[in-house]
Design a protein around this motif. Structure first.
Motif, short mmCIF file in Angstrom:
data_model
loop_
_atom_site.label_atom_id
_atom_site.label_comp_id
_atom_site.label_asym_id
_atom_site.label_seq_id
_atom_site.Cartn_x
_atom_site.Cartn_y
_atom_site.Cartn_z
N LYS A 67 2.60 5.93 -3.37
CA LYS A 67 3.60 6.65 -4.16
C LYS A 67 3.17 6.76 -5.62
CE LYS A 67 7.52 5.20 -1.33
NZ LYS A 67 8.69 4.32 -1.26
N GLN A 68 2.68 5.65 -6.16
CA GLN A 68 2.25 5.65 -7.55
C GLN A 68 1.00 6.49 -7.77
OE1 GLN A 68 2.30 2.00 -9.79
NE2 GLN A 68 3.85 1.10 -8.46
N LEU A 69 0.06 6.43 -6.84
CA LEU A 69 -1.16 7.23 -6.96
C LEU A 69 -0.84 8.71 -6.95
CD1 LEU A 69 -3.50 5.21 -4.59
CD2 LEU A 69 -3.87 5.57 -7.04
N ALA A 70 0.16 9.09 -6.17
CA ALA A 70 0.51 10.49 -6.02
C ALA A 70 1.40 11.01 -7.15
CB ALA A 70 1.21 10.71 -4.68
N SER A 71 2.07 10.12 -7.84
CA SER A 71 3.06 10.59 -8.81
C SER A 71 2.80 10.17 -10.26
CB SER A 71 4.45 10.11 -8.41
OG SER A 71 4.53 8.70 -8.46
N THR A 72 1.76 9.39 -10.49
CA THR A 72 1.45 8.95 -11.85
C THR A 72 -0.03 9.13 -12.15
OG1 THR A 72 0.85 6.65 -11.40
CG2 THR A 72 3.21 7.13 -11.64
N THR A 73 -0.37 8.97 -13.39
CA THR A 73 -1.79 8.95 -13.79
C THR A 73 -2.21 7.54 -14.20
OG1 THR A 73 -1.19 9.59 -16.04
CG2 THR A 73 -1.79 11.37 -14.52
N ASN A 74 -1.42 6.55 -13.81
CA ASN A 74 -1.76 5.16 -14.12
C ASN A 74 -3.12 4.81 -13.55
OD1 ASN A 74 0.81 5.11 -15.13
ND2 ASN A 74 1.64 3.72 -13.60
N ILE B 94 0.83 -1.20 0.00
CA ILE B 94 0.00 0.00 0.00
C ILE B 94 0.87 1.25 0.00
CG2 ILE B 94 -1.73 1.32 1.30
CD1 ILE B 94 -2.78 -1.23 -0.24
N GLU B 95 2.00 1.21 0.66
CA GLU B 95 2.94 2.34 0.62
C GLU B 95 3.39 2.61 -0.82
OE1 GLU B 95 7.46 3.06 2.15
OE2 GLU B 95 6.06 2.21 3.60
N GLU B 96 3.71 1.55 -1.54
CA GLU B 96 4.11 1.70 -2.94
C GLU B 96 2.94 2.21 -3.77
OE1 GLU B 96 6.08 1.89 -6.48
OE2 GLU B 96 6.90 1.79 -4.46
N ALA B 97 1.75 1.71 -3.52
CA ALA B 97 0.57 2.18 -4.25
C ALA B 97 0.35 3.67 -4.01
CB ALA B 97 -0.66 1.39 -3.82
N ALA C 95 -2.73 -1.51 -8.70
CA ALA C 95 -3.03 -2.65 -7.83
C ALA C 95 -2.25 -3.88 -8.27
CB ALA C 95 -4.53 -2.94 -7.84
N TYR C 96 -2.27 -4.18 -9.56
CA TYR C 96 -1.55 -5.35 -10.07
C TYR C 96 -0.04 -5.18 -9.91
CZ TYR C 96 -5.92 -7.13 -12.04
OH TYR C 96 -7.19 -7.60 -12.19
N GLU C 97 0.47 -3.99 -10.17
CA GLU C 97 1.90 -3.74 -10.03
C GLU C 97 2.37 -3.90 -8.59
OE1 GLU C 97 3.16 -0.03 -11.77
OE2 GLU C 97 1.99 -0.43 -13.59
N CYS C 98 1.48 -3.64 -7.65
CA CYS C 98 1.83 -3.75 -6.23
C CYS C 98 1.56 -5.13 -5.66
CB CYS C 98 1.08 -2.68 -5.45
SG CYS C 98 1.65 -1.01 -5.84
N GLY C 99 1.18 -6.07 -6.53
CA GLY C 99 1.06 -7.46 -6.09
C GLY C 99 -0.32 -7.94 -5.73
N TYR C 100 -1.34 -7.14 -5.99
CA TYR C 100 -2.70 -7.57 -5.70
C TYR C 100 -3.30 -8.24 -6.92
CZ TYR C 100 -2.40 -5.16 -1.31
OH TYR C 100 -2.00 -4.77 -0.06
#
Length: 86
Positions: A38-45, A33-36, A51-56
């Motif tokens: 970071k990605q939510l705050a810095s990307t428009t993915n 969730i920490e990695e998610a 979710a998939y990139e973070c292992g869910y």
């Protein structure tokens, strides 16, 4: 991890909880969730891609764990963070 330290999963789980006060699964979920965040705050993915990139394996589980840890949904988190940037 248990294989890595040459023990059975149950023994590793007891050791980890004794050493950290939390389960190994909860620790891994917090890292994911920490990695998610970071990605939510810095990307428009898309959230599903994050979710998939973070292992869910599915969006439902990701949303449940995210809300449990962050006390908001992934889209709410992103919206709040983007408002702070502007």
């Amino acid at each position: 991890m248990a294989d890595f330290v040459c023990t059975v999963p149950q023994s590793y789980s007891r050791f980890f909880k004794g050493a950290t006060g939390r389960t190994f699964v909860s620790f891994v979920n917090e890292l994911r969730i920490e990695e998610a965040c970071k990605q939510l705050a810095s990307t428009t993915n898309d959230i599903i891609d994050i979710a998939y990139e973070c292992g869910y394996g599915n969006l439902s589980n990701f949303n449940r764990r995210f809300s449990q840890i962050q006390k908001c949904t992934p889209s709410e988190y992103r919206k709040k963070h983007l408002q702070r940037r502007a």
